[in-house]
Scaffold this motif. Structure first.
Motif, PDB file in Angstrom:
ATOM      1  N   PRO A   1      -4.924   2.851  12.838  1.00 40.51           N
ATOM      2  CA  PRO A   1      -5.105   4.086  12.066  1.00 40.51           C
ATOM      3  C   PRO A   1      -6.529   4.616  12.193  1.00 40.51           C
ATOM      4  N   ARG A   2      -6.632   5.908  12.013  1.00 41.30           N
ATOM      5  CA  ARG A   2      -7.959   6.524  12.059  1.00 41.30           C
ATOM      6  C   ARG A   2      -8.825   5.978  10.925  1.00 41.30           C
TER       7      ARG A   2
ATOM      8  N   LYS B   1      -3.323  10.188   9.999  1.00 37.01           N
ATOM      9  CA  LYS B   1      -3.326   8.721  10.113  1.00 37.01           C
ATOM     10  C   LYS B   1      -3.461   8.248  11.557  1.00 37.01           C
ATOM     11  N   GLY B   2      -3.029   9.063  12.512  1.00 40.56           N
ATOM     12  CA  GLY B   2      -3.131   8.675  13.918  1.00 40.56           C
ATOM     13  C   GLY B   2      -1.784   8.375  14.543  1.00 40.56           C
TER      14      GLY B   2
ATOM     15  N   ILE C   1       0.863  -1.184   0.000  1.00 45.01           N
ATOM     16  CA  ILE C   1       0.000   0.000   0.000  1.00 45.01           C
ATOM     17  C   ILE C   1       0.901   1.236   0.000  1.00 45.01           C
ATOM     18  N   SER C   2       0.714   2.114  -0.971  1.00 48.07           N
ATOM     19  CA  SER C   2       1.509   3.345  -1.054  1.00 48.07           C
ATOM     20  C   SER C   2       0.735   4.492  -0.421  1.00 48.07           C
ATOM     21  N   ILE C   3       1.399   5.149   0.536  1.00 49.99           N
ATOM     22  CA  ILE C   3       0.803   6.294   1.231  1.00 49.99           C
ATOM     23  C   ILE C   3       1.867   7.366   1.356  1.00 49.99           C
ATOM     24  N   ASP C   4       1.576   8.541   0.863  1.00 51.76           N
ATOM     25  CA  ASP C   4       2.500   9.680   0.975  1.00 51.76           C
ATOM     26  C   ASP C   4       3.904   9.344   0.487  1.00 51.76           C
TER      27      ASP C   4
ATOM     28  N   THR D   1      -9.625   7.284   3.283  1.00 51.65           N
ATOM     29  CA  THR D   1      -8.879   8.101   2.326  1.00 51.65           C
ATOM     30  C   THR D   1      -7.967   7.237   1.461  1.00 51.65           C
ATOM     31  N   VAL D   2      -7.266   6.303   2.088  1.00 48.08           N
ATOM     32  CA  VAL D   2      -6.328   5.432   1.384  1.00 48.08           C
ATOM     33  C   VAL D   2      -7.065   4.347   0.584  1.00 48.08           C
ATOM     34  N   ARG D   3      -8.261   4.029   1.024  1.00 49.93           N
ATOM     35  CA  ARG D   3      -9.105   3.001   0.404  1.00 49.93           C
ATOM     36  C   ARG D   3      -8.581   1.588   0.632  1.00 49.93           C
TER      37      ARG D   3
END
Length: 100
Positions: free
Chosen positions: A74-75, A49-50, A19-22, A81-83
């Protein structure tokens, strides 16, 4: 994809499970090499994200402090948002860990 440091494999997973985030690649928990991560006391809370959990990466020759992190809870809004539910997935500091 693989995450490696000092010739030590930290994680290995098919790209479809990453999973790619930021701009960071988060590896699923079952892709991690057991015994390479040591929980760190470093506190951090991402605004969206928390609360993060940091890990130091241990190799036979060196300890890389806070070279990996995860979001154990995570929130809900971040997951939306990330799906993807990225609970417990681990990302690595690419200034010290090679991710390819």
């Amino acid at each position: 994809m693989r995450a490696m440091i000092d010739g030590v494999l930290l994680a290995d997973a098919d790209a479809q499970h990453i999973i790619s985030i930021d701009g960071n690649h988060y590896f699923p928990p079952d892709s991690l090499t057991i015994g390479t991560l040591k929980e760190s006391p470093t506190p951090y809370v991402c605004p969206w994200k928390g609360r993060a959990r940091y890990f130091s990466v241990e190799t036979p020759h060196h300890e890389y402090v806070d070279a990996a992190w995860s979001y154990p809870h995570p929130r809900r809004s971040a997951i939306e948002t990330v799906r993807h539910d990225f609970t417990g997935y681990v990302a690595f500091d690419t200034t010290v860990v090679v991710v390819e």
